[in-house]
Design an enzyme around this catalytic site. Structure first.
Site, PDB file in Angstrom:
ATOM      1  N   ASN A   1      38.635  38.161  22.606  1.00  0.00           N
ATOM      2  CA  ASN A   1      40.046  38.005  22.956  1.00  0.00           C
ATOM      3  C   ASN A   1      40.364  36.511  22.941  1.00  0.00           C
ATOM      4  OD1 ASN A   1      42.560  37.929  24.143  1.00  0.00           O
ATOM      5  ND2 ASN A   1      41.841  38.482  26.195  1.00  0.00           N
TER       6      ASN A   1
ATOM      7  N   LYS B   1      43.098  35.094  23.321  1.00  0.00           N
ATOM      8  CA  LYS B   1      44.238  34.752  24.198  1.00  0.00           C
ATOM      9  C   LYS B   1      45.232  33.868  23.416  1.00  0.00           C
ATOM     10  CE  LYS B   1      41.139  35.161  28.090  1.00  0.00           C
ATOM     11  NZ  LYS B   1      41.008  35.121  29.529  1.00  0.00           N
TER      12      LYS B   1
ATOM     13  N   HIS C   1      45.546  44.090  29.831  1.00  0.00           N
ATOM     14  CA  HIS C   1      44.699  42.968  30.258  1.00  0.00           C
ATOM     15  C   HIS C   1      45.213  42.431  31.590  1.00  0.00           C
ATOM     16  CE1 HIS C   1      42.835  39.005  30.332  1.00  0.00           C
ATOM     17  NE2 HIS C   1      41.942  39.494  29.482  1.00  0.00           N
TER      18      HIS C   1
ATOM     19  N   GLU D   1      45.690  39.579  32.704  1.00  0.00           N
ATOM     20  CA  GLU D   1      46.699  38.501  32.607  1.00  0.00           C
ATOM     21  C   GLU D   1      48.078  39.082  32.331  1.00  0.00           C
ATOM     22  OE1 GLU D   1      44.599  36.106  29.732  1.00  0.00           O
ATOM     23  OE2 GLU D   1      43.052  35.740  31.241  1.00  0.00           O
TER      24      GLU D   1
ATOM     25  N   GLU E   1      36.960  44.749  33.530  1.00  0.00           N
ATOM     26  CA  GLU E   1      37.032  43.307  33.685  1.00  0.00           C
ATOM     27  C   GLU E   1      37.420  42.964  35.115  1.00  0.00           C
ATOM     28  OE1 GLU E   1      37.686  41.384  29.584  1.00  0.00           O
ATOM     29  OE2 GLU E   1      39.642  41.695  30.487  1.00  0.00           O
TER      30      GLU E   1
ATOM     31  N   SER F   1      33.682  36.218  31.956  1.00  0.00           N
ATOM     32  CA  SER F   1      32.747  35.097  31.828  1.00  0.00           C
ATOM     33  C   SER F   1      31.440  35.480  31.126  1.00  0.00           C
ATOM     34  CB  SER F   1      32.479  34.471  33.193  1.00  0.00           C
ATOM     35  OG  SER F   1      33.688  33.984  33.750  1.00  0.00           O
TER      36      SER F   1
HETATM   37  C1  PEP Z   1      39.076  38.195  28.861  1.00  0.00           C
HETATM   38  O1  PEP Z   1      40.049  37.490  28.688  1.00  0.00           O
HETATM   39  O2  PEP Z   1      39.143  39.388  28.550  1.00  0.00           O
HETATM   40  C2  PEP Z   1      37.869  37.599  29.440  1.00  0.00           C
HETATM   41  C3  PEP Z   1      36.917  38.378  29.836  1.00  0.00           C
HETATM   42  O3  PEP Z   1      37.837  36.206  29.538  1.00  0.00           O
HETATM   43  P1  PEP Z   1      36.531  35.288  29.846  1.00  0.00           P
HETATM   44  O4  PEP Z   1      35.416  35.804  28.966  1.00  0.00           O
HETATM   45  O5  PEP Z   1      36.966  33.911  29.457  1.00  0.00           O
HETATM   46  O6  PEP Z   1      36.223  35.443  31.283  1.00  0.00           O
END
Ligand code: PEP
Length: 253
Positions: A9, A11, A96, A98, A166, A211
């Site tokens: 992703n 973003k 997601h 966000e 997540e 992460s």
């Molecule tokens: C994500 O945006 O789905 C995500 C898991 O971000 P990160 O790997 O940066 O934590």
């Protein structure tokens, strides 16, 4: 053993030049994944077509980071599922954290989006996960259970559905869930899917996100109910993303 998925992703990152270069590096560094797993790139809308031109004819698939649930018309700024198919997408990331946090997406919106995607041939990657406060309050399963059930309400089959667990506290924070902690929630999600959809739950890919790096993913992917990763930050550098893919290849052994 089992097919895995690693999805990147991106973003709100990458202009055309950067996007094309990154996609090319991923394609050229890819190990032989046919029959073993799936690799998906989710760039911003503006570069979907440019990235599609790079990955067309390779085993890499394209995803959008969002989709709207109406077919067409006076919805300024929105993008339909048919438009995303037209741009080369196979998958759409839906719900997601966000989008839930900054754009007030609800479980009801997520459900409408999942339905529209399925009706138009786009496969949903449905994101669920608890916040820090919810985990502290001991209501992780309650929260995630509701998110999963509401997202999939009225969906008869699971064969086109991917779930991404997540935990919100682990996204972009460098604090990833301990493998056993993540596995507990993945196992719980599979049980919820079993309650709602029976045996079909066994074949649903449940990705972990939060992460993920090449260093921590080996232990995560070794867990029974973790079938891959949705990767944010580490998907922006090809060597990091390819490192995660090589860990996923261990799942086939
Ligand atoms: C994500 O945006 O789905 C995500 C898991 O971000 P990160 O790997 O940066 O934590």
């Amino acid at each position: 053993m089992g097919m895995w998925m690693v999805a990147g992703n991106w973003k709100m990152n990458n202009l055309t030049g950067e996007a094309v270069a990154l996609a090319k590096d991923v394609v050229s560094g890819l190990p032989p994944i046919a029959g073993r797993g799936e690799v998906v790139l989710a760039p911003p809308f503006t570069v979907l077509k440019s990235v599609f031109d790079v990955i067309a004819g390779t085993p890499v698939a394209l995803a959008s980071q969002n989709v709207f649930f109406e077919d067409k018309g006076a919805f300024t700024g929105e993008i339909s599922s048919a438009m995303l198919r037209d741009a080369g997408c196979t998958y759409a990331i839906i719900g997601h954290s966000e989008r839930r946090k900054y754009f007030h997406e609800t479980d009801e919106n997520v459900n409408l989006k999942v339905k529209k995607c399925l009706a138009t041939g786009l496969k949903p990657i449905v994101c669920v996960g608890e916040t820090d406060e919810e985990r502290e309050a001991g209501i992780t399963e309650f929260v995630v259970g509701i998110q999963v059930k509401k997202a999939l309400a009225g969906i008869p089959a699971l064969d086109k559905i991917v779930i991404a667990y997540e935990p919100v506290w682990a996204i972009g924070t460098g604090k990833n869930a301990a493998p056993i902690e993540a596995e507990e929630v993945h196992h719980f999600i599979r049980n919820v899917l079993g309650e709602t959809h029976g045996d079909a739950s066994r074949n649903v890919k449940i990705l972990y996100g939060g992460s993920v790096t090449a260093d921590n993913f080996g232990e995560l992917i070794a867990m029974e109910n973790i079938n891959g990763a949705l990767v944010g930050g580490a998907s922006l550098k090809s060597e990091n993303f390819l490192g995660i893919i090589s860990r996923a290849m261990e799942k086939n052994k």
